[in-house]
Design a protein around this motif. Structure first.
Motif, PDB file in Angstrom:
ATOM      1  N   ILE A   1       6.963  -5.826  -4.906  1.00 53.10           N
ATOM      2  CA  ILE A   1       8.266  -5.339  -5.339  1.00 53.10           C
ATOM      3  C   ILE A   1       8.142  -3.824  -5.379  1.00 53.10           C
ATOM      4  O   ILE A   1       7.313  -3.283  -6.117  1.00 53.10           O
ATOM      5  N   VAL A   2       8.960  -3.145  -4.560  1.00 56.49           N
ATOM      6  CA  VAL A   2       8.865  -1.696  -4.421  1.00 56.49           C
ATOM      7  C   VAL A   2      10.116  -1.065  -5.017  1.00 56.49           C
ATOM      8  O   VAL A   2      11.239  -1.362  -4.590  1.00 56.49           O
ATOM      9  N   SER A   3       9.906  -0.217  -6.024  1.00 57.27           N
ATOM     10  CA  SER A   3      11.012   0.535  -6.623  1.00 57.27           C
ATOM     11  C   SER A   3      10.678   2.017  -6.507  1.00 57.27           C
ATOM     12  O   SER A   3       9.598   2.379  -6.047  1.00 57.27           O
ATOM     13  N   GLY A   4      11.583   2.856  -6.932  1.00 52.88           N
ATOM     14  CA  GLY A   4      11.357   4.292  -6.842  1.00 52.88           C
ATOM     15  C   GLY A   4      10.138   4.756  -7.607  1.00 52.88           C
ATOM     16  O   GLY A   4       9.485   5.732  -7.233  1.00 52.88           O
ATOM     17  N   SER A   5       9.776   4.041  -8.656  1.00 53.86           N
ATOM     18  CA  SER A   5       8.687   4.507  -9.507  1.00 53.86           C
ATOM     19  C   SER A   5       7.358   3.785  -9.286  1.00 53.86           C
ATOM     20  O   SER A   5       6.324   4.271  -9.740  1.00 53.86           O
ATOM     21  N   GLU A   6       7.361   2.628  -8.612  1.00 49.41           N
ATOM     22  CA  GLU A   6       6.096   1.905  -8.451  1.00 49.41           C
ATOM     23  C   GLU A   6       6.189   0.810  -7.402  1.00 49.41           C
ATOM     24  O   GLU A   6       7.269   0.404  -6.996  1.00 49.41           O
ATOM     25  N   THR A   7       5.007   0.320  -7.000  1.00 49.45           N
ATOM     26  CA  THR A   7       4.885  -0.879  -6.178  1.00 49.45           C
ATOM     27  C   THR A   7       4.097  -1.884  -6.996  1.00 49.45           C
ATOM     28  O   THR A   7       2.982  -1.606  -7.441  1.00 49.45           O
TER      29      THR A   7
END
Length: 106
Positions: A66-72
């Motif tokens: 799950i890739v978001s702006g702040s982390e994977t």
């Protein structure tokens, strides 16, 4: 009542033969609560999308990122995590299936 083990195999298998490498079904709906089983073939991705007000992901088979702006966040079979509270995408590291629990209105 639904058999989660059977759903896991059904949607993981369906994803591997689907043109876009994805398969999904809403398996439970109760007021604002939604539970869906999603299958993703290795390398398939759910493009970036908004988060529900509250949600979790339980990996039933395989491994996803799950890739978001702040982390994977890398999750493997049996792992449970909150859905990020920001836009995110999901990618299958290997053929995978997961249970998405989402609350659509708080």
């Amino acid at each position: 009542m639904r058999d989660v083990a059977a759903l896991t195999e059904e949607y993981a298998t369906a994803a591997s033969s689907a043109p876009h490498g994805r398969s999904a079904e809403l398996v439970l709906k109760d007021g604002p609560l939604r539970q869906s089983v999603l299958g993703l073939a290795e390398g398939a991705e759910l493009a970036e999308h908004d988060s529900p007000p509250a949600g979790s992901v339980l990996v039933l088979k395989g491994s996803i990122e799950i890739v978001s702006g702040s982390e994977t966040l890398t999750l493997e079979t049996g792992m449970l995590a909150e859905v990020p509270r920001e836009r995110h995408s999901v990618r299958a590291v290997v053929d995978s299936a997961f249970l998405l629990t989402a609350v659509t209105d708080i």
